[in-house]
Scaffold this active site. Structure first.
Site, mmCIF file in Angstrom:
data_model
loop_
_atom_site.group_PDB
_atom_site.id
_atom_site.type_symbol
_atom_site.label_atom_id
_atom_site.label_comp_id
_atom_site.label_asym_id
_atom_site.label_seq_id
_atom_site.Cartn_x
_atom_site.Cartn_y
_atom_site.Cartn_z
ATOM 1 N N GLY A 94 3.060 4.226 9.683
ATOM 2 C CA GLY A 94 3.465 4.296 8.392
ATOM 3 C C GLY A 94 4.004 2.596 7.915
ATOM 4 O O GLY A 94 4.643 2.618 6.804
ATOM 5 N N ARG A 129 -8.078 10.091 9.197
ATOM 6 C CA ARG A 129 -8.981 11.383 8.972
ATOM 7 C C ARG A 129 -10.101 10.902 8.111
ATOM 8 O O ARG A 129 -10.067 10.332 7.352
ATOM 9 C CB ARG A 129 -8.330 12.508 8.230
ATOM 10 C CG ARG A 129 -7.226 12.932 9.090
ATOM 11 C CD ARG A 129 -7.582 14.305 9.485
ATOM 12 N NE ARG A 129 -8.365 15.326 8.773
ATOM 13 C CZ ARG A 129 -8.925 16.145 9.351
ATOM 14 N NH1 ARG A 129 -9.579 16.160 10.355
ATOM 15 N NH2 ARG A 129 -9.394 17.141 8.462
ATOM 16 N N ASN A 131 -8.362 1.814 0.681
ATOM 17 C CA ASN A 131 -7.992 1.813 1.833
ATOM 18 C C ASN A 131 -7.866 0.698 2.298
ATOM 19 O O ASN A 131 -8.196 -0.321 1.890
ATOM 20 C CB ASN A 131 -9.076 2.470 2.737
ATOM 21 C CG ASN A 131 -8.888 2.915 4.088
ATOM 22 O OD1 ASN A 131 -7.860 3.079 4.614
ATOM 23 N ND2 ASN A 131 -9.920 2.543 4.855
ATOM 24 N N HIS A 152 -8.207 -1.736 5.954
ATOM 25 C CA HIS A 152 -9.004 -1.566 7.274
ATOM 26 C C HIS A 152 -8.704 -2.910 8.160
ATOM 27 O O HIS A 152 -8.801 -3.889 7.263
ATOM 28 C CB HIS A 152 -10.413 -1.385 6.930
ATOM 29 C CG HIS A 152 -11.229 -1.228 8.183
ATOM 30 N ND1 HIS A 152 -11.276 0.021 8.782
ATOM 31 C CD2 HIS A 152 -11.899 -2.181 8.812
ATOM 32 C CE1 HIS A 152 -11.888 -0.138 10.026
ATOM 33 N NE2 HIS A 152 -12.520 -1.415 9.820
ATOM 34 N N SER A 202 -8.854 -6.023 5.400
ATOM 35 C CA SER A 202 -9.281 -5.881 4.057
ATOM 36 C C SER A 202 -8.949 -4.695 3.377
ATOM 37 O O SER A 202 -8.396 -3.621 3.770
ATOM 38 C CB SER A 202 -10.930 -5.636 3.997
ATOM 39 O OG SER A 202 -11.731 -6.528 4.872
ATOM 40 N N ASP A 253 -15.144 3.401 5.510
ATOM 41 C CA ASP A 253 -14.815 1.845 5.310
ATOM 42 C C ASP A 253 -15.826 1.141 4.675
ATOM 43 O O ASP A 253 -16.215 0.085 5.196
ATOM 44 C CB ASP A 253 -14.687 1.327 6.901
ATOM 45 C CG ASP A 253 -13.606 2.023 7.759
ATOM 46 O OD1 ASP A 253 -12.720 2.466 7.141
ATOM 47 O OD2 ASP A 253 -13.697 2.165 8.977
ATOM 48 N N ALA A 285 -0.142 -9.831 7.821
ATOM 49 C CA ALA A 285 -1.178 -9.866 6.657
ATOM 50 C C ALA A 285 -1.198 -8.739 5.802
ATOM 51 O O ALA A 285 -1.328 -8.665 4.689
ATOM 52 C CB ALA A 285 -2.428 -10.396 7.240
ATOM 53 N N GLU A 286 -1.681 -7.711 6.431
ATOM 54 C CA GLU A 286 -1.808 -6.151 5.730
ATOM 55 C C GLU A 286 -0.470 -6.289 4.720
ATOM 56 O O GLU A 286 -0.756 -5.575 3.860
ATOM 57 C CB GLU A 286 -1.951 -5.156 6.797
ATOM 58 C CG GLU A 286 -2.949 -5.294 7.542
ATOM 59 C CD GLU A 286 -3.404 -3.927 8.350
ATOM 60 O OE1 GLU A 286 -2.126 -3.159 8.845
ATOM 61 O OE2 GLU A 286 -4.531 -3.562 8.864
#
Ligand code: GAR
Length: 315
Positions: A13, A91, A107, A109, A136, A145, A173-174
Site C-alpha cells: 500500500g 485481482r 489503475n 501499472h 503508467s 491493464d 516515480a509511482e
C-alpha cells in the site's frame, strides 16, 4: 467539495500512502474515504487505520468473482466514493464492477504501457534491453491493464539493474505520479471547460443543432430556430455550473426539485418551462444528460424534424 476517493490495495500500500499524504494538502482536490482490500493482512490497512481512514478487508478466497466484487462495490457506495483508485490491487475485476465504475476508476501499472501488461514487468523490460522502465496511470476498462493512459513516467534502467532494484526506483516515480494524476483527473471533471465540452458533444450530435452565445452563455438551438439548452457557469455569480433544458412545466419542475434539490433548480428568469441541472457535483450521469438534451430538443424542434427523429428511433 473534495472528490471522494476509495483506494483498493492487496499489499504494502505504498501508493495508497502516497495518495493519502498528498490528500493532506489543503488544496488537494480529493480526499480518501475508504481503503479496502481483498487481503486482511495487507500492511497498508494498518497505515490507513492509523491515519483515521475507514478500512474494509475481506478475503476473496472461497467466493466467486462476481459475488466478491459486489461486496466491494457495496462498501464503496456506502462510503460515498465518487472514484476508485486501484493501487497494487492484485485481482482481476468482474466486467460488472468495471462497468459500474466506468470512467471513475484508475489503475497504476509498473510499465510504460502498452508494453508489458500483467506481471514481471521490470524483468521483461530488462530482458528486452529497454533503456527505460517506468509506470503508467490509466483509466480502467474491462481488458487487463488496458484503457486510456493518462500519464507515464519513464525510469532509466541502469547497468546491473535487477527487477528488484528497478522496481524500487519505479516506486519513487509511482508515488509522484499517482497523486498528481488523480488530482488532475478529478479536477478535470469539475472544470467548466471540460463540462462544456461534454455538453457540446451531446448537444451538437442532435439534428440541425448549432451553438450560439446568448445572455453571455453558450447556448444550443436548432439552426435558425429555437434554443433547447443553455450552459451556465457562475451566471449572476450564483457559483453554479449547470445545464438548462426544457421541461413540460411547473409540475415537472417542482417534482424534480423535490426529488433532488441539490441537483435540480429553478433557473432565474427562465420561468416554469425550464430546469437547471447542476453539472458540478462530481457524479454527473452523462447518459441521463444526453437524454435531457434529446427531450429538450424534441420539445422545440419543428414537427417535420421531430418526426424524423421519431422515425429514426423506431429502427
Ligand atoms: C506497484 O508497483 C503497482 O504499480 C503494482 O503493484 C505495486 C503495489 O505496490 N501494480 C501492479 O502490478 C498491477 N498490475 P504498493 O502496494 O506498495 O502500492
Amino acid at each position: 467539495m473534495k472528490a471522494r476517493v476509495a483506494v483498493l490495495i492487496s499489499g504494502a500500500g505504498t501508493n495508497m500512502a502516497a495518495l493519502l499524504y498528498a490528500a493532506k494538502a489543503a488544496d488537494c482536490p480529493y480526499e480518501l474515504v475508504l481503503v479496502a482490500s481483498n487481503n486482511p493482512d495487507a500492511a497498508g490497512l494498518v497505515l490507513a487505520k492509523a491515519e483515521g481512514i475507514a478500512t474494509w478487508a475481506r478475503t476473496h478466497k472461497g467466493m466467486d468473482r462476481d459475488a466478491f466484487d459486489a461486496l466491494v462495490d457495496e462498501q464503496l457506495r456506502a462510503a460515498g466514493a465518487d472514484y476508485v483508485a486501484l493501487a497494487g490491487y492484485m485481482r482481476i475485476l468482474s466486467d460488472d464492477f468495471v462497468a459500474r465504475w466506468a470512467g471513475r476508476m484508475l489503475n497504476i501499472h509498473p510499465s510504460l504501457l502498452p508494453k508489458y501488461k500483467g506481471l514481471n514487468t521490470h524483468q521483461q523490460a530488462i530482458d528486452a534491453g529497454d533503456a527505460y522502465g517506468g509506470c503508467s496511470i490509466h483509466v480502467v476498462t474491462p481488458a487487463l491493464d488496458d484503457g486510456p493512459v493518462l500519464a507515464q513516467t519513464p525510469v532509466a534502467i541502469a547497468r546491473g539493474d535487477t527487477a528488484e532494484s528497478l522496481a524500487r526506483r519505479v516506486q519513487f516515480a509511482e508515488h509522484q505520479l499517482y497523486p498528481a494524476t488523480l488530482a488532475a483527473f478529478v479536477s478535470r471533471e469539475r472544470s467548466p471547460d471540460w463540462l462544456l465540452g461534454r455538453v457540446r458533444e451531446l448537444a451538437m450530435a442532435l439534428p440541425e443543432a448549432d451553438e450560439v452565445s446568448s445572455h453571455g452563455m453558450p447556448c444550443f438551438g436548432i439552426v435558425k430556430g429555437k434554443k433547447f439548452a443553455y450552459f451556465t457557469h457562475d451566471h449572476h455569480r450564483d457559483g453554479k455550473t449547470a445545464l438548462l433544458v426544457k421541461i413540460s412545466g411547473a409540475d415537472e419542475q417542482a417534482q424534480l426539485i423535490e426529488l433532488d434539490e441539490a441537483r435540480y433548480y429553478r433557473p432565474a428568469y427562465f420561468g416554469d418551462g425550464w430546469i437547471g441541472i447542476r453539472l458540478d457535483l462530481g457524479d454527473t450521469d452523462w447518459d441521463a444528460t444526453g437524454e435531457w438534451l434529446r427531450k429538450s430538443w424534441l420539445a422545440i424542434a419543428p414537427k417535420k424534424l421531430a418526426g424524423l427523429m421519431a422515425v429514426a428511433e423506431d429502427f
